[in-house]
Design a protein around this motif. Structure first.
Motif, PDB file in Angstrom:
ATOM      1  N   ARG A 193      -4.467  17.251  -6.361  1.00 53.96           N
ATOM      2  CA  ARG A 193      -4.316  16.003  -6.852  1.00 53.96           C
ATOM      3  C   ARG A 193      -2.970  15.454  -6.148  1.00 53.96           C
ATOM      4  O   ARG A 193      -2.848  14.609  -5.352  1.00 53.96           O
ATOM      5  N   ILE A 194      -1.961  16.531  -5.891  1.00 50.72           N
ATOM      6  CA  ILE A 194      -0.704  16.164  -5.399  1.00 50.72           C
ATOM      7  C   ILE A 194      -0.949  16.004  -3.880  1.00 50.72           C
ATOM      8  O   ILE A 194      -0.339  15.384  -2.938  1.00 50.72           O
ATOM      9  N   ARG A 195      -1.762  17.070  -3.204  1.00 46.78           N
ATOM     10  CA  ARG A 195      -2.281  17.062  -1.678  1.00 46.78           C
ATOM     11  C   ARG A 195      -2.674  15.715  -1.463  1.00 46.78           C
ATOM     12  O   ARG A 195      -2.507  15.105  -0.291  1.00 46.78           O
ATOM     13  N   ARG A 196      -3.719  15.323  -2.351  1.00 45.69           N
ATOM     14  CA  ARG A 196      -4.326  13.997  -1.739  1.00 45.69           C
ATOM     15  C   ARG A 196      -3.417  12.883  -2.045  1.00 45.69           C
ATOM     16  O   ARG A 196      -3.538  11.865  -1.114  1.00 45.69           O
ATOM     17  N   ALA A 197      -2.473  12.804  -2.836  1.00 44.68           N
ATOM     18  CA  ALA A 197      -1.389  11.750  -3.224  1.00 44.68           C
ATOM     19  C   ALA A 197      -0.624  11.919  -1.756  1.00 44.68           C
ATOM     20  O   ALA A 197      -0.183  10.725  -1.348  1.00 44.68           O
ATOM     21  N   ARG A 198      -0.164  12.976  -1.401  1.00 45.85           N
ATOM     22  CA  ARG A 198       0.570  13.079  -0.075  1.00 45.85           C
ATOM     23  C   ARG A 198       0.063  12.676   1.173  1.00 45.85           C
ATOM     24  O   ARG A 198       0.598  11.992   1.882  1.00 45.85           O
ATOM     25  N   ASN A 199      -1.295  12.995   1.157  1.00 40.80           N
ATOM     26  CA  ASN A 199      -2.247  12.527   2.139  1.00 40.80           C
ATOM     27  C   ASN A 199      -2.029  10.955   2.409  1.00 40.80           C
ATOM     28  O   ASN A 199      -2.218  10.370   3.444  1.00 40.80           O
ATOM     29  N   ARG A 200      -2.473  10.248   1.092  1.00 38.70           N
ATOM     30  CA  ARG A 200      -2.495   9.062   1.021  1.00 38.70           C
ATOM     31  C   ARG A 200      -1.056   8.303   1.360  1.00 38.70           C
ATOM     32  O   ARG A 200      -1.059   7.059   1.950  1.00 38.70           O
ATOM     33  N   VAL A 201       0.202   8.769   1.075  1.00 43.67           N
ATOM     34  CA  VAL A 201       1.384   8.314   1.282  1.00 43.67           C
ATOM     35  C   VAL A 201       1.451   8.499   3.019  1.00 43.67           C
ATOM     36  O   VAL A 201       1.938   7.263   3.484  1.00 43.67           O
ATOM     37  N   MET A 202       1.036   9.767   3.616  1.00 40.09           N
ATOM     38  CA  MET A 202       1.281   9.857   4.913  1.00 40.09           C
ATOM     39  C   MET A 202       0.157   8.507   5.511  1.00 40.09           C
ATOM     40  O   MET A 202       0.711   8.060   6.708  1.00 40.09           O
ATOM     41  N   ALA A 203      -0.881   8.530   5.217  1.00 42.78           N
ATOM     42  CA  ALA A 203      -1.716   7.501   5.752  1.00 42.78           C
ATOM     43  C   ALA A 203      -1.196   6.142   5.592  1.00 42.78           C
ATOM     44  O   ALA A 203      -1.202   5.170   6.825  1.00 42.78           O
ATOM     45  N   ALA A 204      -0.597   5.746   4.720  1.00 42.62           N
ATOM     46  CA  ALA A 204      -0.188   4.436   4.289  1.00 42.62           C
ATOM     47  C   ALA A 204       1.206   4.211   5.389  1.00 42.62           C
ATOM     48  O   ALA A 204       1.188   3.339   5.949  1.00 42.62           O
ATOM     49  N   ARG A 205       1.932   5.104   5.662  1.00 40.51           N
ATOM     50  CA  ARG A 205       2.854   5.264   6.258  1.00 40.51           C
ATOM     51  C   ARG A 205       2.433   5.011   7.914  1.00 40.51           C
ATOM     52  O   ARG A 205       3.254   4.342   8.592  1.00 40.51           O
ATOM     53  N   ARG A 206       1.560   5.745   8.129  1.00 47.26           N
ATOM     54  CA  ARG A 206       1.094   5.381   9.552  1.00 47.26           C
ATOM     55  C   ARG A 206       0.503   4.123   9.755  1.00 47.26           C
ATOM     56  O   ARG A 206       0.675   3.647  10.824  1.00 47.26           O
ATOM     57  N   THR A 207      -0.157   3.804   8.940  1.00 50.14           N
ATOM     58  CA  THR A 207      -0.850   2.504   9.110  1.00 50.14           C
ATOM     59  C   THR A 207       0.305   1.342   9.104  1.00 50.14           C
ATOM     60  O   THR A 207       0.386   0.346   9.814  1.00 50.14           O
ATOM     61  N   THR A 251       3.467   1.833  10.092  1.00 50.32           N
ATOM     62  CA  THR A 251       4.169   1.893  11.270  1.00 50.32           C
ATOM     63  C   THR A 251       3.482   1.440  12.585  1.00 50.32           C
ATOM     64  O   THR A 251       3.945   0.735  13.315  1.00 50.32           O
ATOM     65  N   ASN A 252       1.960   1.498  12.498  1.00 48.19           N
ATOM     66  CA  ASN A 252       1.238   1.182  13.500  1.00 48.19           C
ATOM     67  C   ASN A 252       1.039  -0.332  13.654  1.00 48.19           C
ATOM     68  O   ASN A 252       0.551  -0.693  14.664  1.00 48.19           O
ATOM     69  N   ARG A 253       1.026  -0.874  12.423  1.00 52.86           N
ATOM     70  CA  ARG A 253       0.923  -2.347  12.289  1.00 52.86           C
ATOM     71  C   ARG A 253       1.753  -3.329  13.181  1.00 52.86           C
ATOM     72  O   ARG A 253       1.248  -4.223  13.747  1.00 52.86           O
ATOM     73  N   GLY A 254       2.956  -2.834  13.334  1.00 51.50           N
ATOM     74  CA  GLY A 254       3.553  -4.069  14.135  1.00 51.50           C
ATOM     75  C   GLY A 254       4.907  -3.367  14.567  1.00 51.50           C
ATOM     76  O   GLY A 254       6.072  -4.144  14.730  1.00 51.50           O
ATOM     77  N   GLY A 255       5.196  -1.952  14.812  1.00 47.26           N
ATOM     78  CA  GLY A 255       6.334  -1.581  15.216  1.00 47.26           C
ATOM     79  C   GLY A 255       7.426  -1.704  14.202  1.00 47.26           C
ATOM     80  O   GLY A 255       8.527  -1.615  14.584  1.00 47.26           O
ATOM     81  N   MET A 256       6.910  -1.642  12.892  1.00 48.92           N
ATOM     82  CA  MET A 256       8.083  -1.632  11.650  1.00 48.92           C
ATOM     83  C   MET A 256       8.609  -0.135  11.907  1.00 48.92           C
ATOM     84  O   MET A 256       7.863   0.684  11.967  1.00 48.92           O
ATOM     85  N   THR A 257       9.858  -0.269  11.179  1.00 48.94           N
ATOM     86  CA  THR A 257      10.604   1.132  11.030  1.00 48.94           C
ATOM     87  C   THR A 257      10.632   1.335   9.806  1.00 48.94           C
ATOM     88  O   THR A 257      11.099   0.689   8.917  1.00 48.94           O
ATOM     89  N   LEU A 258      10.257   2.760   9.525  1.00 48.54           N
ATOM     90  CA  LEU A 258      10.653   3.181   8.111  1.00 48.54           C
ATOM     91  C   LEU A 258      12.000   4.017   7.984  1.00 48.54           C
ATOM     92  O   LEU A 258      11.946   4.946   8.780  1.00 48.54           O
ATOM     93  N   THR A 259      12.636   3.665   7.164  1.00 47.29           N
ATOM     94  CA  THR A 259      14.109   4.206   7.166  1.00 47.29           C
ATOM     95  C   THR A 259      14.147   5.233   5.930  1.00 47.29           C
ATOM     96  O   THR A 259      15.172   5.865   5.738  1.00 47.29           O
ATOM     97  N   ASP A 260      13.140   5.342   5.004  1.00 42.40           N
ATOM     98  CA  ASP A 260      13.474   6.372   3.735  1.00 42.40           C
ATOM     99  C   ASP A 260      12.820   7.640   4.239  1.00 42.40           C
ATOM    100  O   ASP A 260      11.953   8.240   3.351  1.00 42.40           O
ATOM    101  N   PRO A 283       0.796  -1.188   0.238  1.00 40.42           N
ATOM    102  CA  PRO A 283      -0.063  -0.140   0.043  1.00 40.42           C
ATOM    103  C   PRO A 283       0.911   1.326   0.204  1.00 40.42           C
ATOM    104  O   PRO A 283       0.585   2.308  -0.634  1.00 40.42           O
ATOM    105  N   LEU A 284       1.993   1.375   0.733  1.00 39.11           N
ATOM    106  CA  LEU A 284       2.835   2.391   0.786  1.00 39.11           C
ATOM    107  C   LEU A 284       3.640   2.454  -0.482  1.00 39.11           C
ATOM    108  O   LEU A 284       3.505   3.837  -1.366  1.00 39.11           O
TER     109      LEU A 284
END
Length: 88
Positions: free
Chosen positions: A60-74, A76-85, A33-34
């Motif tokens: 369109r760009i603002r909505r796409a950024r919001n989708r990226v942030m929501a996917a990152r949040r989901t 990250t919250n799913r199991g303590g996964m760390t994102l390094t990018d 999803p991310l």
């Protein structure tokens, strides 16, 4: 001249078959999803490279950024996964 080839069999004992392992495939599936949200953001930005940015493009760009942030949040919250990018 000195050879730089591997002299020990341990170094080349396990050949790389070029295929991802099951663990790597599961990680890719978890992050899909991310990945798709990042691709959508990239597509939205690419569409604006050769012309002035309109209000629709900004939205369109603002909505796409919001989708990226929501996917990152989901993710990250799913199991303590760390994102390094660069993810906060």
């Amino acid at each position: 001249m000195l050879s730089i080839a591997a002299l020990q069999a341990v170094v080349t004992a396990t050949p790389f078959d070029g295929e991802p392992s099951d663990t790597e495939l599961n990680a890719i599936e978890t992050e899909m999803p991310l990945i798709l949200a990042d691709v959508a953001l990239l597509d939205a930005v690419i569409k604006t490279l050769d012309r002035p940015v309109s209000k629709l493009d900004e939205r369109r760009i603002r909505r796409a950024r919001n989708r990226v942030m929501a996917a990152r949040r989901t993710l990250t919250n799913r199991g303590g996964m760390t994102l390094t990018d660069g993810a906060a």
